[in-house]
Design a protein around this motif. Structure first.
Motif, PDB file in Angstrom:
ATOM      1  N   VAL A 254       0.865  -1.186   0.000  1.00 28.78           N
ATOM      2  CA  VAL A 254       0.000   0.000   0.000  1.00 28.78           C
ATOM      3  C   VAL A 254       0.894   1.226   0.000  1.00 28.78           C
ATOM      4  N   GLY A 255       0.296   2.411  -0.138  1.00 28.70           N
ATOM      5  CA  GLY A 255       1.064   3.654  -0.074  1.00 28.70           C
ATOM      6  C   GLY A 255       2.158   3.719  -1.116  1.00 28.70           C
ATOM      7  N   SER A 256       3.336   4.214  -0.703  1.00 30.21           N
ATOM      8  CA  SER A 256       4.419   4.405  -1.650  1.00 30.21           C
ATOM      9  C   SER A 256       4.930   3.088  -2.210  1.00 30.21           C
ATOM     10  N   GLU A 257       4.877   2.009  -1.411  1.00 28.56           N
ATOM     11  CA  GLU A 257       5.311   0.708  -1.918  1.00 28.56           C
ATOM     12  C   GLU A 257       4.441   0.267  -3.089  1.00 28.56           C
ATOM     13  N   PHE A 258       3.128   0.479  -2.957  1.00 28.72           N
ATOM     14  CA  PHE A 258       2.219   0.136  -4.050  1.00 28.72           C
ATOM     15  C   PHE A 258       2.525   0.978  -5.287  1.00 28.72           C
ATOM     16  N   TYR A 259       2.744   2.287  -5.069  1.00 29.08           N
ATOM     17  CA  TYR A 259       3.012   3.175  -6.202  1.00 29.08           C
ATOM     18  C   TYR A 259       4.328   2.807  -6.876  1.00 29.08           C
ATOM     19  N   ASN A 260       5.361   2.514  -6.093  1.00 22.90           N
ATOM     20  CA  ASN A 260       6.648   2.130  -6.663  1.00 22.90           C
ATOM     21  C   ASN A 260       6.519   0.857  -7.490  1.00 22.90           C
ATOM     22  N   THR A 261       5.682  -0.071  -7.009  1.00 23.25           N
ATOM     23  CA  THR A 261       5.454  -1.307  -7.755  1.00 23.25           C
ATOM     24  C   THR A 261       4.780  -1.019  -9.078  1.00 23.25           C
ATOM     25  N   VAL A 262       3.750  -0.167  -9.058  1.00 22.44           N
ATOM     26  CA  VAL A 262       3.042   0.199 -10.289  1.00 22.44           C
ATOM     27  C   VAL A 262       3.989   0.916 -11.257  1.00 22.44           C
ATOM     28  N   ALA A 263       4.810   1.838 -10.723  1.00 22.63           N
ATOM     29  CA  ALA A 263       5.755   2.557 -11.566  1.00 22.63           C
ATOM     30  C   ALA A 263       6.761   1.602 -12.187  1.00 22.63           C
ATOM     31  N   ILE A 265       6.215  -1.450 -13.041  1.00 18.77           N
ATOM     32  CA  ILE A 265       5.536  -2.207 -14.094  1.00 18.77           C
ATOM     33  C   ILE A 265       5.328  -1.353 -15.340  1.00 18.77           C
ATOM     34  N   PHE A 266       4.870  -0.119 -15.157  1.00 22.29           N
ATOM     35  CA  PHE A 266       4.526   0.729 -16.297  1.00 22.29           C
ATOM     36  C   PHE A 266       5.692   1.584 -16.794  1.00 22.29           C
ATOM     37  N   GLY A 267       6.743   1.700 -16.008  1.00 19.46           N
ATOM     38  CA  GLY A 267       7.922   2.414 -16.461  1.00 19.46           C
ATOM     39  C   GLY A 267       7.917   3.888 -16.103  1.00 19.46           C
ATOM     40  N   ALA A 268       9.043   4.552 -16.412  1.00 17.97           N
ATOM     41  CA  ALA A 268       9.247   5.948 -16.030  1.00 17.97           C
ATOM     42  C   ALA A 268       8.234   6.886 -16.683  1.00 17.97           C
ATOM     43  N   GLY A 269       7.787   6.563 -17.889  1.00 17.04           N
ATOM     44  CA  GLY A 269       6.856   7.438 -18.590  1.00 17.04           C
ATOM     45  C   GLY A 269       5.534   7.608 -17.884  1.00 17.04           C
ATOM     46  N   THR A 320      14.791  13.128 -10.437  1.00 16.70           N
ATOM     47  CA  THR A 320      14.654  12.846 -11.865  1.00 16.70           C
ATOM     48  C   THR A 320      15.130  11.429 -12.168  1.00 16.70           C
ATOM     49  N   PHE A 321      14.816  10.987 -13.385  1.00 19.76           N
ATOM     50  CA  PHE A 321      15.297   9.698 -13.871  1.00 19.76           C
ATOM     51  C   PHE A 321      16.635   9.867 -14.584  1.00 19.76           C
ATOM     52  N   CYS A 322      17.463   8.840 -14.500  1.00 12.83           N
ATOM     53  CA  CYS A 322      18.782   8.887 -15.123  1.00 12.83           C
ATOM     54  C   CYS A 322      18.705   9.179 -16.616  1.00 12.83           C
ATOM     55  N   ALA A 323      17.749   8.568 -17.301  1.00 14.35           N
ATOM     56  CA  ALA A 323      17.639   8.708 -18.750  1.00 14.35           C
ATOM     57  C   ALA A 323      17.376  10.143 -19.183  1.00 14.35           C
ATOM     58  N   ALA A 421      11.252   1.292 -12.601  1.00 11.80           N
ATOM     59  CA  ALA A 421      11.157   2.545 -13.347  1.00 11.80           C
ATOM     60  C   ALA A 421      12.417   3.376 -13.168  1.00 11.80           C
ATOM     61  N   TRP A 422      13.245   3.000 -12.205  1.00 10.87           N
ATOM     62  CA  TRP A 422      14.395   3.838 -11.856  1.00 10.87           C
ATOM     63  C   TRP A 422      15.707   3.332 -12.453  1.00 10.87           C
ATOM     64  N   LYS A 423      15.623   2.347 -13.317  1.00  9.18           N
ATOM     65  CA  LYS A 423      16.817   1.806 -13.938  1.00  9.18           C
ATOM     66  C   LYS A 423      16.739   2.040 -15.439  1.00  9.18           C
ATOM     67  N   MET A 424      17.703   2.765 -15.969  1.00 10.20           N
ATOM     68  CA  MET A 424      17.760   3.003 -17.408  1.00 10.20           C
ATOM     69  C   MET A 424      18.371   1.807 -18.130  1.00 10.20           C
ATOM     70  N   SER A 425      19.329   1.182 -17.490  1.00 10.56           N
ATOM     71  CA  SER A 425      20.077   0.112 -18.106  1.00 10.56           C
ATOM     72  C   SER A 425      20.789  -0.697 -17.040  1.00 10.56           C
ATOM     73  N   ASN A 426      21.092  -1.956 -17.345  1.00 12.85           N
ATOM     74  CA  ASN A 426      21.930  -2.754 -16.454  1.00 12.85           C
ATOM     75  C   ASN A 426      23.308  -2.993 -17.064  1.00 12.85           C
TER      76      ASN A 426
END
Length: 613
Positions: A254-263, A265-269, A320-323, A421-426
């Protein structure tokens, strides 16, 4: 005077040498009180009959932020090429060892950052001393949340009663530190979408102006969060904080953990595009009007629009995101009102487990952030301080390098991995994917030139145009074969203007110990990199095997590796390796004798010595 009196002295420093990132000039003021009750100041200590004395380091500089010139230090325009950092020191946890804080700033400077944001609590004094002496700019942040609970047992019930004293304590700590150039009053506080929160924004800003009129004030607002909150779908609420506590054992997000999970899945955009919605402007504009610098969390797609609509607004990419590092630089060149960018995150940190991780099954037992996950995985530098491919990209995006290159681990390329969502590349700065001959992987070339050519063992793999209007990255699908991989940068006329190469490993793997410094002081720490390497000392990332560490004349404070999933933790004498590496951190014994480190592994044993000065 009695013991509660305050004495004031006006001192003049004639023609001071100013402090800035290139010349971090510092002065030392020594104050002494004698038994006669006379307050004296000296730049050198020691006098008879002293009853009390103290010293303080300080620097002299000016800071201004306005729409005409942007951010200026000593009259010179500065762009903040920054990174968000948490308070921890990687494997050491929350301990703010002086040496560890200095090391953290050194490796961030080496990575190309000129500023840090203390996410989301005030910096330690040790960290500020390091920033003062090494020339790192600081945005010091007061707190993560305001009066709406983010977690059930946080500070929300006490902030309104205590913020005036809290801010005074922060300013008292920061005032003499020239590295501190800005304050932030909070992070992703969706209260700023409410009338009460807008008023609090002004109260916090006014209080900081009252305490310190020399530094501007900002606040990091997640623009999309504010809209969701105003619609009743807020990420944070008192109810959700209660639910999070109740559902902790049920593993329900729930809360930020839920949002981070959704982000993830759907990515930085998902977040950046959401921030462009019209109601996002409506629910942030009043709060932004109550601060000096508008902090945008993941709002880069709003920059151009908002600067036209609000000509007196100064924008800071507070998260911001790295990309987006290259896009920030392009837009910041066009408009001085865009003063900086703080990527999430500059270095990996403990907590928010797995939100930035890009891990395969070869290292992560379970992609869900459960037991065994320790760090976020969200850093351009990993938990041990190693620069990843994203750090190389950032250096090129910032204009610090012309061309760099990194490659995706060939053993796992194309396989499923943990979402983020916070990883541009590995990608990693390696071509030593021994054992993966003939398997496909991706090569990423970061360049600030119109054309790039990729060669393997002298044979051209491909040549591509770099779309410098949008980015400084091109990628190639390549089959791995041993040898030399070379990327060459060309200008528009076809003239070579830079190249970089990576090499595969050769020979029998061996265990190699590499101290970051060959000697340490009695109060300092020894960092020892443990690596599986080839005959030339090149790290072999696909060599893996547990290592066991023992030490003489030194205490093993921490041992571990950079993988966010690490069921061993960092307090044992044995650990796994991650892409061929581990890190040991030791403190000298009280005897001051040489530290002798011994490591055993499936690839042999090794010893090294660190002198103690």
């Amino acid at each position: 005077p009695n013991t509660t009196d305050t004495a004031y002295l006006n001192l003049t420093l004639e023609n001071p040498e100013l402090w800035d990132v290139e010349n971090p000039n510092l002065y030392k003021l020594h104050a002494r009180v004698t038994d006669l009750g006379v307050f004296k100041t000296h730049f050198v200590p020691s006098e008879k009959n002293t009853t009390d004395e103290t010293s303080v380091l300080f620097g002299v500089k000016t800071i201004t932020a306005d729409v005409k010139h942007g951010l200026r230090i000593n009259g010179k325009t500065v762009k903040l090429k920054g990174g968000c950092i948490h308070h921890d020191n990687g494997l050491l946890g929350a301990c703010a060892y002086e040496f560890a804080e200095r090391r953290k700033i050194r490796i961030l400077l080496d990575a190309g950052y000129n500023a840090i944001r203390s996410a989301h609590n005030p910096c330690s004094k040790a960290l500020l001393r390091a920033c003062d002496e090494m020339g790192m700019l600081v945005m010091d942040e007061y707190i993560d949340g305001w009066y709406i609970h983010k977690t059930k047992y946080d500070y929300a019930d006490e902030i309104l009663e205590n913020y005036r004293k809290d801010l005074k304590d922060m300013v008292d700590k920061d005032y003499n530190h020239p590295s501190v150039i800005m304050y932030s009053t909070g992070n992703e506080v969706s209260e700023t979408a409410q009338k009460k929160g807008i008023s609090l924004t002004k109260s916090l800003t006014d209080r900081l102006h009252e305490l310190d009129s020399t530094r501007p004030v900002s606040c990091g607002i997640n623009i999309f969060f504010n809209f969701l909150s105003s619609m009743g779908f807020g990420v944070y609420s008192d109810k959700k904080a209660d639910e999070a506590a109740e559902n902790a054992k049920k593993k329900k997000a729930v809360g930020s953990e839920f949002y981070n999970t959704v982000a993830g899945i759907f990515g930085a955009g998902f977040m950046k595009t959401g921030a462009t919605l019209y109601p996002c402007d409506v629910k942030t504009r009043d709060a932004y009007a109550n601060m000096d610098v508008a902090g945008y969390n993941y709002g880069i797609k709003r920059y151009c629009h908002d600067l036209k609509k609000y000509p007196k607004r100064i924008i800071l990419g507070s998260e911001t995101f790295c990309a987006d590092a290259y896009r920030f630089m392009q837009e910041a060149k066009r408009d001085k009102r865009i003063i900086g960018d703080f990527v999430w995150a500059a270095q990996d940190y403990l907590g928010e487990v797995g939100i930035g991780a890009w891990e395969y099954a070869s290292y992560a037992k379970d992609f869900s952030p459960r037991a065994g996950w320790i760090s976020a995985g969200s850093g351009r530098l990993d938990l041990t301080g190693r620069q990843l491919g994203e750090a190389l990209y950032t250096r090129v995006a910032f204009g610090l390098d012309t061309i760099r290159m990194a490659t995706v681990p060939a053993n796992d390329f194309g396989k499923s991995h943990s979402p983020s969502a916070w990883k541009m590349s590995n990608a990693r700065e390696s071509w030593a994917w021994n054992g993966c001959e003939g398997r496909k992987t991706r090569v990423e070339v970061y360049a600030r030139t119109p054309f790039v050519e990729l060669k393997l063992n002298g044979k051209t793999i491909g040549r591509k145009r770099v779309n410098l209007e949008k980015n400084c990255l091109v990628s190639f699908k390549v089959k791995y074969f041993p040898g030399e991989l070379t990327a060459i940068a060309y200008d528009r006329s076809g003239k070579e203007c830079g190249r970089t190469s990576l090499f595969s490993g050769k020979g029998t793997p061996k265990l190699l110990l590499t101290p970051e410094t060959m000697s340490v002081g009695k109060d300092e720490l020894a960092y020892i990199r443990i690596r599986y390497a080839d005959e030339d000392g090149k790290t072999l990332p696909l060599c893996r095997g547990r290592v066991k560490v023992s030490a003489e004349n030194g205490q093993l404070l921490a041992l571990g590796h950079a993988c966010p999933y690490n069921p061993d933790g960092y307090l044992r004498e044995e650990t796994d390796t991650y892409y061929g590496e581990a890190l040991a951190i030791l403190r000298p014994s009280s005897s001051g004798e040489k530290i002798r480190i011994s490591v055993s592994s499936p690839f042999g044993e090794a010893q090294t010595i660190v002198e103690v000065l």
